[in-house]
Design an enzyme around this catalytic site. Structure first.
Site, mmCIF file in Angstrom:
data_model
loop_
_atom_site.group_PDB
_atom_site.id
_atom_site.type_symbol
_atom_site.label_atom_id
_atom_site.label_comp_id
_atom_site.label_asym_id
_atom_site.label_seq_id
_atom_site.Cartn_x
_atom_site.Cartn_y
_atom_site.Cartn_z
ATOM 1 N N GLN A 12 -9.826 -3.793 -4.552
ATOM 2 C CA GLN A 12 -11.134 -3.373 -4.070
ATOM 3 C C GLN A 12 -12.213 -3.610 -5.120
ATOM 4 O OE1 GLN A 12 -11.976 -1.906 -0.906
ATOM 5 N NE2 GLN A 12 -13.957 -2.505 -1.710
ATOM 6 N N HIS A 72 -6.901 1.243 -6.924
ATOM 7 C CA HIS A 72 -7.155 0.263 -5.855
ATOM 8 C C HIS A 72 -7.814 -0.970 -6.498
ATOM 9 C CE1 HIS A 72 -7.623 -1.332 -1.973
ATOM 10 N NE2 HIS A 72 -8.552 -0.559 -1.456
ATOM 11 N N ASP A 74 -17.362 6.858 -2.084
ATOM 12 C CA ASP A 74 -16.164 6.675 -1.264
ATOM 13 C C ASP A 74 -15.945 7.989 -0.516
ATOM 14 O OD1 ASP A 74 -13.736 5.786 -0.190
ATOM 15 O OD2 ASP A 74 -12.584 6.115 -2.036
ATOM 16 N N ARG A 131 0.896 -1.164 0.000
ATOM 17 C CA ARG A 131 0.000 0.000 0.000
ATOM 18 C C ARG A 131 0.929 1.207 0.000
ATOM 19 N NH1 ARG A 131 -5.570 1.134 3.134
ATOM 20 N NH2 ARG A 131 -6.167 -0.084 1.304
ATOM 21 N N ARG A 141 -13.282 -8.960 0.136
ATOM 22 C CA ARG A 141 -11.868 -8.650 -0.070
ATOM 23 C C ARG A 141 -11.040 -9.924 0.107
ATOM 24 N NH1 ARG A 141 -10.064 -3.475 0.619
ATOM 25 N NH2 ARG A 141 -8.116 -4.363 -0.152
ATOM 26 N N CYS A 148 -16.335 1.172 -0.351
ATOM 27 C CA CYS A 148 -15.159 0.371 -0.002
ATOM 28 C C CYS A 148 -14.842 0.414 1.484
ATOM 29 C CB CYS A 148 -13.955 0.826 -0.825
ATOM 30 S SG CYS A 148 -13.420 2.511 -0.476
#
Ligand code: CP
Ligand code: NVA
Length: 321
Positions: free
Chosen positions: A151, A148, A239, A121, A306, A278
């Site tokens: 996701q 991402h 988001d 990350r 996930r 998410c």
């Protein structure tokens, strides 16, 4: 006997990095999603720590590097590797020499000799790319400032579990044209869905992604009006308005005020339209309680997925798909 006679005559297979959806073959992405569905179904009712029958990560170790905070990515990758029969080593970059300036290329070379794959990350997408260029084991994007991808696979798995194949459906993104939005743009062409994006012009997606969207000829539509984007949509997604690393908090809250997903906005979606986020969510900002806790919300399954989606990403990286 010549010096090279014992060497293999063919080039070693390319390392399978999972960096961005736009780089992937559509068939591989579909295979990953289908594998995730099958794996999830095969272990229904099992304790979360039991290893899948085929244990495709047996004897493998995944290193995880975090330059930013995480709950879902950290725990889901750890759970995923355990369920695949493998192991993990987790560190923040601050605890590594990377945090004191050791080049990411040197980190890549060292870790490639110690583990079988690396998930990062990263603060900047460039760091992800540099890590992958120097690594000799698969590198997985666990979120950068630009994308991402893990996701979005979990999101599409969740959508398809409830609404069937995503191809030909309409998804509406409401809010910031951020990293998660970018991976939805990348996914639209690969999975064949239509993506309506409603965002203030000033917070539009990255120009490279807008160019990718333009190449998809009508598959991705942009508007400033959330109602226009959501009307008839099979799925509404939002988001946070302030992503990790964003510094213009107050300006963002002002600009995004008309983009809150509330019940009135959800009522414009298809009757069986679902809601995804998410997480982490900022209730009262991008979404209201009545939506995120309401009957159309799939956010908790989305979070669980996930694990399932990433198990199949890992299996693909290890050559098991
Ligand atoms: N959605 C997501 O990536 O969550 P974390 O930041 O908690 O990992
Ligand atoms: N856009 C958010 C996603 C968090 C999972 C961020 O980058 O902070």
């Amino acid at each position: 006997m010549s010096l090279s006679s014992g060497l293999p005559s063919t080039k070693p297979a390319a390392v399978r990095h999972f960096l961005d959806l736009w780089r992937m073959e559509a068939a591989d992405l579909r295979a990953i999603l289908d594998d995730a569905k099958a794996r999830k179904a095969a272990r229904a009712g099992w304790p979360k720590g039991r290893v899948d029958a085929d244990a495709p990560a047996r004897d493998r170790v995944l290193a995880m590097i975090f330059e930013k905070h995480s709950t879902r990515t950290r725990f889901s990758f750890d759970a995923a590797m355990r369920q695949l029969g493998g192991d993990v080593i987790i560190s923040t970059s601050a605890d590594m020499q990377l945090g004191r300036g050791e080049p990411i290329e040197d980190t890549a070379k060292v870790l490639s000799r110690m583990v079988d794959a690396v998930m990062i990350r990263a603060n900047t997408h460039e760091d992800l790319e540099r890590l992958a260029l120097a690594a000799t084991v698969p590198v997985i994007n666990g979120l950068t400032d630009r994308s991402h991808p893990c996701q979005i696979l979990a999101d599409l798995l969740t959508f398809e579990e409830h609404r069937g194949p995503v191809a030909g459906r309409t998804l509406a993104w409401v809010g910031d044209g951020n990293n998660v939005c970018a991976s939805f743009i990348h996914a639209a062409g690969k999975f064949g869905f239509k993506l309506n994006i409603a965002c203030p012009t000033v917070y539009h997606p990255d120009l490279t992604d807008l160019a990718r969207a333009a190449e998809m000829q009508g598959r991705v539509e942009m508007t400033e009006d959330p109602r226009e984007a959501v009307r008839g949509a099979d799925c509404v997604i939002t988001d946070t308005w302030v992503s990790m690393g964003d510094t213009d908090h107050d300006e963002r809250l002002r600009a995004f005020e008309p983009y809150q997903v509330d019940t009135a906005l959800m009522d414009l979606a298809a009757k069986d339209g679902v809601f995804l986020h998410c997480l982490p969510a900022h209730r009262g900002e991008e979404v209201v309680d009545a939506v995120i806790d309401g009957p159309r919300s799939l956010v908790w399954e989305e979070a669980e997925n996930r694990i399932h989606a990433q198990k199949s990403v890992l299996a693909w990286c290890f050559g098991a798909i």
